[in-house]
Design a protein around this motif. Structure first.
Motif, PDB file in Angstrom:
ATOM      1  N   GLY A  10      -6.798   3.268  -2.269  1.00 55.41           N
ATOM      2  CA  GLY A  10      -5.875   3.353  -3.401  1.00 55.41           C
ATOM      3  C   GLY A  10      -5.497   2.005  -3.981  1.00 55.41           C
ATOM      4  O   GLY A  10      -5.064   1.916  -5.128  1.00 55.41           O
ATOM      5  N   GLN A  11      -5.650   0.953  -3.184  1.00 48.37           N
ATOM      6  CA  GLN A  11      -5.272  -0.394  -3.644  1.00 48.37           C
ATOM      7  C   GLN A  11      -6.035  -1.422  -2.817  1.00 48.37           C
ATOM      8  O   GLN A  11      -6.235  -1.244  -1.622  1.00 48.37           O
ATOM      9  N   LEU A  12      -6.438  -2.497  -3.473  1.00 50.16           N
ATOM     10  CA  LEU A  12      -7.161  -3.582  -2.788  1.00 50.16           C
ATOM     11  C   LEU A  12      -6.463  -4.907  -3.050  1.00 50.16           C
ATOM     12  O   LEU A  12      -6.220  -5.265  -4.204  1.00 50.16           O
ATOM     13  N   GLU A  13      -6.134  -5.621  -1.984  1.00 54.44           N
ATOM     14  CA  GLU A  13      -5.509  -6.932  -2.099  1.00 54.44           C
ATOM     15  C   GLU A  13      -6.342  -7.941  -1.308  1.00 54.44           C
ATOM     16  O   GLU A  13      -7.332  -7.580  -0.690  1.00 54.44           O
ATOM     17  N   ILE A  19      -4.758   2.799   2.061  1.00 50.84           N
ATOM     18  CA  ILE A  19      -5.576   4.008   2.206  1.00 50.84           C
ATOM     19  C   ILE A  19      -4.684   5.215   1.948  1.00 50.84           C
ATOM     20  O   ILE A  19      -3.721   5.455   2.683  1.00 50.84           O
ATOM     21  N   ASP A  20      -4.990   5.961   0.884  1.00 49.72           N
ATOM     22  CA  ASP A  20      -4.239   7.176   0.564  1.00 49.72           C
ATOM     23  C   ASP A  20      -4.852   8.357   1.299  1.00 49.72           C
ATOM     24  O   ASP A  20      -6.032   8.674   1.100  1.00 49.72           O
ATOM     25  N   THR A  21      -4.071   8.992   2.163  1.00 50.52           N
ATOM     26  CA  THR A  21      -4.585  10.116   2.946  1.00 50.52           C
ATOM     27  C   THR A  21      -4.293  11.446   2.263  1.00 50.52           C
ATOM     28  O   THR A  21      -3.464  11.523   1.353  1.00 50.52           O
ATOM     29  N   GLY A  26       0.307   6.815   2.063  1.00 50.00           N
ATOM     30  CA  GLY A  26      -0.560   5.654   1.862  1.00 50.00           C
ATOM     31  C   GLY A  26      -0.315   4.634   2.961  1.00 50.00           C
ATOM     32  O   GLY A  26       0.823   4.210   3.183  1.00 50.00           O
ATOM     33  N   TYR A  27      -1.360   4.250   3.689  1.00 52.05           N
ATOM     34  CA  TYR A  27      -1.221   3.301   4.796  1.00 52.05           C
ATOM     35  C   TYR A  27      -1.726   1.925   4.379  1.00 52.05           C
ATOM     36  O   TYR A  27      -2.832   1.815   3.841  1.00 52.05           O
ATOM     37  N   ARG A  28      -0.923   0.890   4.654  1.00 48.31           N
ATOM     38  CA  ARG A  28      -1.362  -0.477   4.393  1.00 48.31           C
ATOM     39  C   ARG A  28      -2.133  -0.941   5.620  1.00 48.31           C
ATOM     40  O   ARG A  28      -1.614  -0.933   6.740  1.00 48.31           O
ATOM     41  N   LEU A  39     -15.158  -2.460   0.129  1.00 45.20           N
ATOM     42  CA  LEU A  39     -14.401  -1.289  -0.319  1.00 45.20           C
ATOM     43  C   LEU A  39     -14.437  -1.137  -1.830  1.00 45.20           C
ATOM     44  O   LEU A  39     -14.517  -2.113  -2.571  1.00 45.20           O
ATOM     45  N   VAL A  40     -14.366   0.117  -2.277  1.00 47.30           N
ATOM     46  CA  VAL A  40     -14.366   0.423  -3.707  1.00 47.30           C
ATOM     47  C   VAL A  40     -13.167   1.318  -3.994  1.00 47.30           C
ATOM     48  O   VAL A  40     -12.950   2.323  -3.305  1.00 47.30           O
TER      49      VAL A  40
END
Length: 199
Positions: A10-13, A19-21, A26-28, A39-40
């Protein structure tokens, strides 16, 4: 403890991803740089997770392959090496190169790793000598080295670990299963248990 996560990126930093389950959480997850680069956004993935519980936070460290996860766990056994340093090391070196450096007592290579000074490198050589040699003998494999790497192999490994088998017992047995990568996790598990029963 969280041992694995399956969900959508869900987000890339720079240092972590979200990770949206399916459950809506959503887990960081902090990951090595090379894994984050693969990752995409919007793509579904499954990762190995190490959970660190501190007084002020619960932190998740994720890995795309079991090979990296296993080395991360080994690094945490070294005095003075915490999750952040272990992750930095895995962002800078591949597991096989690290195993080789320890086996060859290559102090110069180890001190080049992020956060690793001479004393820490010497501790690594001393404390990991036996662990690394056994890991090399096991020929620790990632899913990518098991043909296909479709997740079914990983599922079977986790089931066998939960039954009390160790990596050093599991990996040689998986190599004996014909067309391992094309089978379901359940089929791999059945065949592996048959092979264990014969030993």
């Amino acid at each position: 403890m969280i041992g694995a996560l399956k969900g959508t990126v869900g987000q890339l930093e720079a240092e972590y991803c979200i990770i949206d389950t399916a459950g809506g959480v959503g887990y960081r997850v902090f990951m090595p740089a090379a894994h984050l680069a693969q990752l995409v956004l919007g793509k579904e993935i499954r990762i190995h997770v190490h959970t660190t519980v501190r007084e002020d936070a619960i932190l998740l460290y994720g890995f795309l392959t079991r090979e990296y996860y296993d080395l991360f766990e080994i690094l945490l056994t070294v005095s003075g090496v915490g999750p952040k340093m272990a992750l930095g090391i895995l962002s800078a070196v591949k597991p096989d190169a690290f195993y080789s450096a320890v086996s060859n007592k290559d102090l110069k290579m180890l001190v080049k790793l992020p956060g690793v000074g001479k004393k820490t490198a010497e501790r690594m050589l001393l404390e990991l000598k036996d662990k690394i040699s056994s890991a090399e003998n096991e020929e620790v494999m990632s899913e990518t080295e098991l043909p296909g790497g479709n997740g079914a192999v990983d599922e079977a490994i986790e089931a066998l670990l939960s039954l009390g088998y160790s990596n050093s017992e599991i990996m040689p047995v998986l190599k004996e299963i014909p067309d391992c990568a094309s089978l379901s996790g359940e089929a791999i598990l059945r065949q592996a248990l048959k092979l264990f029963a014969r030993r």
